[in-house]
Design a protein around this motif. Structure first.
Motif, mmCIF file in Angstrom:
data_model
loop_
_atom_site.group_PDB
_atom_site.id
_atom_site.type_symbol
_atom_site.label_atom_id
_atom_site.label_comp_id
_atom_site.label_asym_id
_atom_site.label_seq_id
_atom_site.Cartn_x
_atom_site.Cartn_y
_atom_site.Cartn_z
ATOM 1 N N LYS A 89 1.761 6.706 -6.969
ATOM 2 C CA LYS A 89 0.543 7.603 -7.505
ATOM 3 C C LYS A 89 0.866 9.413 -6.842
ATOM 4 O O LYS A 89 0.609 10.072 -7.739
ATOM 5 C CB LYS A 89 -0.467 7.911 -6.131
ATOM 6 C CG LYS A 89 -1.655 8.293 -6.401
ATOM 7 C CD LYS A 89 -3.237 7.954 -5.511
ATOM 8 C CE LYS A 89 -4.395 8.832 -6.105
ATOM 9 N NZ LYS A 89 -4.294 10.236 -6.217
ATOM 10 N N LYS A 90 1.515 9.651 -6.087
ATOM 11 C CA LYS A 90 2.186 10.950 -5.559
ATOM 12 C C LYS A 90 3.135 11.266 -7.293
ATOM 13 O O LYS A 90 3.022 11.874 -7.321
ATOM 14 C CB LYS A 90 2.897 10.433 -4.345
ATOM 15 C CG LYS A 90 2.097 10.700 -3.552
ATOM 16 C CD LYS A 90 2.769 10.879 -2.261
ATOM 17 C CE LYS A 90 2.300 10.498 -0.125
ATOM 18 N NZ LYS A 90 3.016 10.965 0.728
ATOM 19 N N CYS A 150 2.476 2.053 -3.186
ATOM 20 C CA CYS A 150 1.280 2.220 -3.763
ATOM 21 C C CYS A 150 1.503 3.622 -4.421
ATOM 22 O O CYS A 150 0.756 4.876 -4.698
ATOM 23 C CB CYS A 150 -0.129 1.636 -4.317
ATOM 24 S SG CYS A 150 -0.257 0.089 -4.784
ATOM 25 N N ARG A 151 1.773 4.774 -3.066
ATOM 26 C CA ARG A 151 0.924 5.909 -2.731
ATOM 27 C C ARG A 151 1.913 6.081 -3.437
ATOM 28 O O ARG A 151 1.270 7.767 -3.469
ATOM 29 C CB ARG A 151 0.858 5.877 -1.160
ATOM 30 C CG ARG A 151 -0.353 5.848 -0.783
ATOM 31 C CD ARG A 151 -0.742 5.878 1.149
ATOM 32 N NE ARG A 151 0.035 5.435 1.725
ATOM 33 C CZ ARG A 151 -0.168 4.442 3.136
ATOM 34 N NH1 ARG A 151 -0.991 3.592 2.342
ATOM 35 N NH2 ARG A 151 1.117 4.357 3.418
ATOM 36 N N ASP A 152 3.092 6.338 -2.595
ATOM 37 C CA ASP A 152 4.442 6.956 -3.586
ATOM 38 C C ASP A 152 4.087 6.698 -5.522
ATOM 39 O O ASP A 152 4.451 8.059 -5.099
ATOM 40 C CB ASP A 152 5.592 5.883 -3.079
ATOM 41 C CG ASP A 152 5.682 6.615 -1.601
ATOM 42 O OD1 ASP A 152 4.546 6.787 -0.687
ATOM 43 O OD2 ASP A 152 6.300 4.892 -0.994
ATOM 44 N N LYS A 191 0.565 -1.482 0.045
ATOM 45 C CA LYS A 191 0.049 0.040 0.162
ATOM 46 C C LYS A 191 0.827 1.610 0.014
ATOM 47 O O LYS A 191 0.712 2.108 -0.472
ATOM 48 C CB LYS A 191 -0.609 -0.049 1.233
ATOM 49 C CG LYS A 191 -2.156 -1.081 1.065
ATOM 50 C CD LYS A 191 -2.846 -0.847 2.285
ATOM 51 C CE LYS A 191 -4.081 -1.920 2.613
ATOM 52 N NZ LYS A 191 -4.832 -1.598 3.703
ATOM 53 N N ARG A 192 2.279 1.293 0.238
ATOM 54 C CA ARG A 192 2.850 2.171 0.920
ATOM 55 C C ARG A 192 3.017 2.859 -0.372
ATOM 56 O O ARG A 192 3.818 3.910 -0.905
ATOM 57 C CB ARG A 192 4.184 1.868 1.614
ATOM 58 C CG ARG A 192 4.842 3.096 2.564
ATOM 59 C CD ARG A 192 6.081 3.053 3.064
ATOM 60 N NE ARG A 192 7.149 2.422 3.326
ATOM 61 C CZ ARG A 192 6.638 0.765 4.181
ATOM 62 N NH1 ARG A 192 5.267 0.455 4.268
ATOM 63 N NH2 ARG A 192 7.539 -0.314 3.131
#
Length: 597
Positions: free
Chosen positions: A488-489, A484-486, A481-482
């Protein structure tokens, strides 16, 4: 004798003188001589003396008889007074100057009164003695009746009130003893009646064997209260209680076998109801068993015959019972997530019974022992199993929360939307507690294993291993998840730079108004990326715990995420290939490569 000088004496003297003068005249007329006259006067005087002497003797005799009568009366009076204990009667003999007739006249009424009183007193004594004799005979069993009569006859001379009071006191004592004995006999008879009713015995015959009067109903019937009767009743009660104890124990043994067979054969309630009258014996003490006929030989024989019937029926259904008990064992193991003993598996047990190598009863007992063992183990595992249930429930909430977060219409005003919002809030709180729940569960499990000196297995797999794998999978998921968040950023940053260089072409309609297809999400650069259908934490935990053929960490729950794909959507046409190649060279490796954990 007449007193000289009294009127009567004077008249008599004058009469005698006149007669003497007349006699002398006659003699003179006759011409009797003086000598003859003296002789006849002497003879006359002698005759007179004889008369006087005879009268004196008669008077003396009368006096003696009267004196004797008075003495007899006085003696009788003294005897009566002594016998009756009378000491306050005035005795007329004290008057010395009283004549004998006066004495007799005064003593005779007293004697007559005391005679009447004595007769009444003797009647009282007779009545009391008769009652004493009767009661003494009842108490003693008529063994000492003659001696009692002899003792009473020797004491008949004492008719005083003191003696009467003694007899009355003795009578009251005997009456009280009789009453006590009669109450005791009745108490014993009632107890014998109750015991005979419980045992189904003939009460009349039982008490008649002790004494026939205990069961008599004729007129004038008297219950025997002798010592031998009381002792006979006591012995009868002891024998009946011993028989009751023996039958209770015998019936309890039969009932225990009967209950075991009922449970083994799953007998219907209708079949058990016919013995409901005697099943209460198991829970009652001996004095509490008072139901008439509950310990009769007929009831006991009936229960024994039922045990024999079920025992024969058990032999024909033993294989079926073994299979049923094995199914019960497997069901308990399934509910408690304990691996059943394979030595009594259904196929194996059936083959052993068919081959005749094993006694079905021993096999059935072995399975029942295993069931008892599993129940005991389940009781010791209850605390940990409850915590596993709470953990699984929290995982289910986490799974629901993920699905809820993927629903783009969750904020739309619709039926039940506010309920889902509240549930989501509670689910987020619960999810935050999952790591602590897992750590606590691992500690509890390790403590249990240390105490029991064995592994805590859940469907055949060590629970600690399952929890460690779950923690590792959860950590990999969090890292994924981390990333994926990076990612996306980074995509949002590149899109911002691209818009700054080339500008943005407005879309015919707002991107936010798109109806996003289920299973997709919008990237920062305007692309629709398929949302990977990841197994949730709850489903992963369930897979870990419910799979009996555990194969380690290479299961569906721990598969890698699929590669994220990107596709341009409604951007300004890019005419320069080098720009896209530059963008691809910068981000392609990050966007196109699958995540690795």
């Amino acid at each position: 004798m007449l007193a000289i000088g009294s009127p009567c004496s004077l008249r008599t003297t004058s009469s005698c003188n006149a007669l003497l003068r007349e006699l002398q005249q006659i003699w003179s007329d006759i011409g009797e001589s003086e000598a003859e006259k003296d002789r006849m006067l002497m003879e006359l005087e002698r005759e007179c003396l004889e008369v006087y002497r005879r009268k004196v003797e008669e008077a003396a005799n009368a006096k003696a008889r009267l004196h004797q009568t008075v003495a007899a009366k006085e003696a009788e009076l003294a005897t009566l007074m002594a016998s009756l204990g009378e000491i306050h009667i005035h005795s007329p003999t004290e008057k010395r100057s009283a004549s004998l007739k006066e004495k007799l006249a005064s003593v005779a009424p007293l004697v007559d009164n005391l005679r009447v009183k004595k007769e009444e007193r003797m009647k009282q004594f007779s009545d009391i003695k008769a009652q004493i004799t009767k009661i003494s005979g009842e108490i003693s069993g008529y063994d000492h009746l003659n001696n009692s009569l002899i003792n009473l006859s020797l004491e008949e001379e004492d008719l005083s009130m003191r003696r009467l009071v003694d007899y009355q006191t003795h009578l009251r004592t005997l009456q009280k003893e009789k009453s006590d004995r009669l109450n005791k006999v009745l108490e014993y008879v009632n107890e014998v009646h109750s015991l005979c009713g419980v045992l189904g015995l003939d009460f009349g015959q039982t008490v008649s064997d002790v004494h026939p009067s205990l069961h008599g109903t004729g007129m004038g019937h008297s219950t025997n209260i002798s010592n031998s009767t009381l002792e006979g009743l006591e012995q009868a009660i002891v024998k009946l209680k011993a028989e009751r104890k023996f039958r209770i124990q015998k019936l309890k043994n039969i009932l225990e076998s009967l209950f075991d067979l009922w449970n083994l054969m799953d007998s219907p309630k209708e079949e058990k109801s016919s013995f409901s009258k005697i099943t209460c014996v198991l829970t009652l003490s001996e004095p509490e068993v008072t139901e008439p006929g509950v310990l009769s030989t007929e009831i006991i024989e009936e229960a024994s015959e039922e045990v024999d019937r079920l025992t024969k029926l058990k032999a024909t259904r033993l294989k079926e019972l073994v299979m049923k008990k094995r199914s019960e064992l497997e069901e308990i193991c399934k509910m408690t997530h304990i691996e059943p003993d394979t030595s009594t598996a259904a196929e194996k047990s059936s083959a052993l019974i068919d081959s005749g190598l094993v006694d079905p009863s021993e096999l059935l007992g072995n399975i029942e022992s295993q069931i008892s063992k599993v129940k005991d183990e389940a009781l010791s595992r209850k605390d940990i199993m409850d915590r596993i249930d709470r953990w699984l429930s929290a995982c289910e909430e986490e799974k629901w929360l993920e699905e809820y977060n993927q629903d783009y219409n969750r904020y739309n005003a619709g039926r039940g939307a506010h309920i889902n919002l509240k549930r989501a809030e509670r689910a987020r709180v619960t999810v935050t507690k999952i790591p602590a729940m897992v750590d606590n569960l691992i500690n509890r499990t390790l403590a249990w294993e240390e105490e029991k000196n064995t592994y805590f297995l859940y469907d055949g797999v060590r629970l600690v291993s399952i929890l460690d794998d779950y923690k590792l999978a959860r950590q990999q998921r969090e890292e994924e998840k981390r990333r994926c968040r990076d990612q996306k950023k980074l995509q949002d940053l590149l899109m911002t730079e691209k818009e700054a260089i080339y500008g943005s072409k407005p879309s015919p309609r707002k991107t936010s108004s798109f109806r996003k297809p289920n299973g997709y999400r919008a990237n920062g650069n305007g692309t629709m990326t398929p949302t990977p259908r990841r197994n949730s934490i709850g489903s992963g935990a369930s897979e870990l715990l419910t799979s009996r053929s555990y194969s380690g960490r290479q299961n569906g729950h721990f598969k890698e995420m699929r590669r994220l794909s990107t596709a341009p959507l409604n951007f300004v046409a890019i005419s320069k290939e080098d720009t896209m190649s530059t963008y691809t060279s910068v981000c392609g490796s990050e966007l196109g490569s699958p995540p690795h954990g």
